[in-house]
Design a protein around this motif. Structure first.
Motif, PDB file in Angstrom:
ATOM      1  N   UNK A 163     -47.481 -36.964   5.505  1.00  0.00           N
ATOM      2  CA  UNK A 163     -46.197 -37.717   5.108  1.00  0.00           C
ATOM      3  C   UNK A 163     -45.829 -38.521   6.272  1.00  0.00           C
ATOM      4  N   UNK A 164     -45.587 -39.846   5.991  1.00  0.00           N
ATOM      5  CA  UNK A 164     -45.348 -40.702   6.951  1.00  0.00           C
ATOM      6  C   UNK A 164     -44.090 -40.290   7.584  1.00  0.00           C
ATOM      7  N   UNK A 165     -43.059 -40.231   6.753  1.00  0.00           N
ATOM      8  CA  UNK A 165     -41.723 -39.958   7.260  1.00  0.00           C
ATOM      9  C   UNK A 165     -41.454 -38.332   7.616  1.00  0.00           C
ATOM     10  N   UNK A 166     -41.116 -38.272   8.784  1.00  0.00           N
ATOM     11  CA  UNK A 166     -41.118 -36.838   9.287  1.00  0.00           C
ATOM     12  C   UNK A 166     -39.912 -36.216   8.446  1.00  0.00           C
ATOM     13  N   UNK A 167     -38.874 -36.661   7.704  1.00  0.00           N
ATOM     14  CA  UNK A 167     -37.912 -36.117   7.183  1.00  0.00           C
ATOM     15  C   UNK A 167     -38.423 -35.673   5.612  1.00  0.00           C
ATOM     16  N   UNK A 168     -39.609 -35.963   5.470  1.00  0.00           N
ATOM     17  CA  UNK A 168     -40.120 -35.617   4.063  1.00  0.00           C
ATOM     18  C   UNK A 168     -40.278 -33.981   3.926  1.00  0.00           C
ATOM     19  N   UNK A 169     -39.949 -33.678   2.660  1.00  0.00           N
ATOM     20  CA  UNK A 169     -39.864 -32.258   2.327  1.00  0.00           C
ATOM     21  C   UNK A 169     -40.594 -32.288   0.874  1.00  0.00           C
ATOM     22  N   UNK A 170     -41.200 -31.216   0.577  1.00  0.00           N
ATOM     23  CA  UNK A 170     -42.016 -30.883  -0.465  1.00  0.00           C
ATOM     24  C   UNK A 170     -43.060 -29.780  -0.628  1.00  0.00           C
ATOM     25  N   UNK A 171     -43.736 -30.033  -1.563  1.00  0.00           N
ATOM     26  CA  UNK A 171     -45.036 -29.136  -1.590  1.00  0.00           C
ATOM     27  C   UNK A 171     -46.145 -29.815  -1.807  1.00  0.00           C
ATOM     28  N   UNK A 172     -47.434 -29.364  -1.980  1.00  0.00           N
ATOM     29  CA  UNK A 172     -48.648 -29.844  -2.101  1.00  0.00           C
ATOM     30  C   UNK A 172     -49.530 -29.312  -3.204  1.00  0.00           C
ATOM     31  N   UNK A 173     -49.934 -29.935  -4.358  1.00  0.00           N
ATOM     32  CA  UNK A 173     -50.536 -29.553  -5.258  1.00  0.00           C
ATOM     33  C   UNK A 173     -52.217 -29.743  -5.430  1.00  0.00           C
ATOM     34  N   UNK A 228     -61.936 -29.737  -4.933  1.00  0.00           N
ATOM     35  CA  UNK A 228     -60.448 -29.975  -5.229  1.00  0.00           C
ATOM     36  C   UNK A 228     -59.745 -31.182  -4.619  1.00  0.00           C
ATOM     37  N   UNK A 229     -58.781 -31.633  -5.269  1.00  0.00           N
ATOM     38  CA  UNK A 229     -58.001 -32.759  -4.639  1.00  0.00           C
ATOM     39  C   UNK A 229     -56.724 -32.265  -4.414  1.00  0.00           C
ATOM     40  N   UNK A 230     -55.914 -32.605  -3.300  1.00  0.00           N
ATOM     41  CA  UNK A 230     -54.691 -32.294  -2.895  1.00  0.00           C
ATOM     42  C   UNK A 230     -53.817 -33.343  -3.036  1.00  0.00           C
ATOM     43  N   UNK A 231     -52.438 -33.118  -3.375  1.00  0.00           N
ATOM     44  CA  UNK A 231     -51.682 -34.389  -3.583  1.00  0.00           C
ATOM     45  C   UNK A 231     -50.068 -33.755  -2.995  1.00  0.00           C
ATOM     46  N   UNK A 232     -49.406 -34.583  -2.240  1.00  0.00           N
ATOM     47  CA  UNK A 232     -48.137 -34.304  -1.736  1.00  0.00           C
ATOM     48  C   UNK A 232     -47.022 -34.422  -3.083  1.00  0.00           C
ATOM     49  N   UNK A 233     -46.077 -33.514  -3.130  1.00  0.00           N
ATOM     50  CA  UNK A 233     -44.973 -33.923  -4.439  1.00  0.00           C
ATOM     51  C   UNK A 233     -43.738 -33.678  -3.514  1.00  0.00           C
ATOM     52  N   UNK A 234     -42.852 -34.676  -3.484  1.00  0.00           N
ATOM     53  CA  UNK A 234     -41.676 -34.819  -2.894  1.00  0.00           C
ATOM     54  C   UNK A 234     -40.807 -33.830  -3.555  1.00  0.00           C
ATOM     55  N   UNK A 235     -39.651 -33.158  -2.703  1.00  0.00           N
ATOM     56  CA  UNK A 235     -38.707 -32.157  -3.266  1.00  0.00           C
ATOM     57  C   UNK A 235     -37.948 -32.904  -4.507  1.00  0.00           C
ATOM     58  N   UNK A 236     -37.816 -34.115  -4.269  1.00  0.00           N
ATOM     59  CA  UNK A 236     -36.905 -34.658  -5.450  1.00  0.00           C
ATOM     60  C   UNK A 236     -37.448 -34.662  -6.801  1.00  0.00           C
TER      61      UNK A 236
END
Lengths: 139, 245
Positions: free
Chosen positions: A63-73, A15-23
């Motif tokens: 995530x580089x920015x500590x304020x980053x929010x979101x999920x991982x697909x 599988x491959x994982x990818x971050x998705x920002x909350x926006x």
């Protein structure tokens, strides 16, 4: 960039994982626009992490920015390779052995629209966005 | 005298004062239009049996049309007054509200209340060109208001077309920023789905792709929208598939 880690062949079943920002999450799903390439030259591609060398939680913490929010697909490599002109290439970085690029056009023309549509049909949540909580390894 | 009124052979022309054929055709003085319409010759039994359109009928229709026009005009005036007072008219049409009263902002089309999910999706999507800068957002997907407007026009044109043709409400799409300042409209209604991308460059056509997940290889749609046509039949058909059942 990749002297420290060997480039490996990625099996179809992984599988491959990818971050998705909350926006970019609407109706509890990522928007089609998240499936796009970044970088230039050899490193151009859609950045993901290979499940052999990363967990979804580790991907979220990258995530580089500590304020980053979101999920991982997550996406099964076999499904990604079925999408027209998309290739999966292990591209390890010094600080991320799991880094993998999904190369191939993802925008412009009917083909780009088709490619992003098909990505929308193969993703699944590995870590859902949990409201206001910061990126953690708890899930 | 019984005569077939539509027999061309019997319709001869009167020339040089010589009267030929149609012997029961009335002299010109009697042919003048009377308030009650043309007098139907008694000898034309077939004609007299058929309903004739008289000048009275024409007058009556004209009066009715004028009355209808007056009623419609009054109703439109009422609607305009109620809208200006921000009150909904009796049959509740829903107007999408612009995010801001920008100078020159075009008014979005009126949508029936039944299409309010579409109106809500449009209203909520304004964030994609109004989103404040977010340093943690490394993707930074943005689009212009103009591109968003073009996408919304495509959406409303197709939603209204499906509504008017089939009284069916299409599903609300996810309206989001796409690559390079484009706008995506994305529909899913298992097993059908459709992605329509409106590029930032207004000279470039919107593109779309959709399929049926149960038969993706043979049941799919794709193409470019013709900018000279409001409605694309391929998109329309697929949106009808995604409609709420």
């Amino acid at each position: 960039m990749s002297e420290s880690w060997p480039i490996e062949q990625i099996p179809d079943a992984d599988r491959l994982f990818m971050r998705v920002h909350r926006n970019y999450i609407q109706n509890s799903q990522p928007i089609p626009g998240v499936f796009q390439n970044h970088g230039e030259g050899e490193q151009e591609g859609m950045s993901t992490d290979w499940s052999r060398h990363s967990t979804a939680a580790q991907t979220k913490l990258r995530a580089v920015n500590p304020a980053w929010r979101g999920g991982v697909i997550q996406m099964v490599v076999r499904d990604v390779r079925k999408i027209p002109r998309q290739t999966v290439q292990h591209a390890p970085l010094p600080d991320n052995r799991a880094h993998t690029n999904v190369k191939g056009p993802k925008k412009e023309s009917v083909e780009g629209t088709q490619v992003r549509y098909l990505f929308m049909s193969i993703w699944k949540w590995a870590i859902e966005d949990t409201g206001d909580a910061p990126a953690t390894t708890s899930t | 005298m019984r005569r077939n009124p539509i027999n061309i052979e019997l319709l001869e022309v009167e020339e040089a004062g010589v009267k030929t054929g149609c012997s029961d055709w009335l002299p010109s003085r009697e042919r003048e239009m009377q308030p009650g319409g043309f007098a139907a010759p008694q000898s034309h039994e077939d004609w007299s049996n058929a309903p004739a359109i008289t000048t009275q009928d024409v007058y009556r229709l004209a009066v009715e049309l004028a009355q209808m026009r007056e009623q419609i005009s009054q109703q439109l005036t009422e609607i305009q007054q109620k809208l200006s007072q921000r009150k909904e008219p009796r049959w509740r049409w829903h107007r999408t509200k612009p995010a801001r009263k920008d100078t020159g902002q075009r008014v979005l089309p009126f949508l029936p209340t039944d299409l309010s999910p579409i109106s809500d999706a449009i209203e909520n999507s304004k964030v994609i060109f109004n989103r404040p800068p977010d340093p943690s957002d490394d993707l930074a997907l943005r689009c212009s208001q103009e591109t968003w407007r073009r996408a919304i026009k495509i959406l409303t044109d197709h939603a209204l077309s499906v509504w008017e043709k089939a009284k069916t409400v299409i599903r609300s799409p996810v309206i989001s920023a796409g690559p390079d300042g484009s706008v995506d409209l994305y529909w899913t209604a298992e097993p059908y789905g459709l992605l329509l991308n409106v590029p930032a460059d207004p000279t470039q056509p919107a593109t779309y792709f959709g399929d049926d997940a149960t038969n993706p290889d043979s049941n799919r749609t794709s193409g470019k929208l013709n900018s000279s046509k409001l409605i694309d039949p391929g998109v329309l058909m697929w949106l009808a598939h995604t409609a709420e059942q």
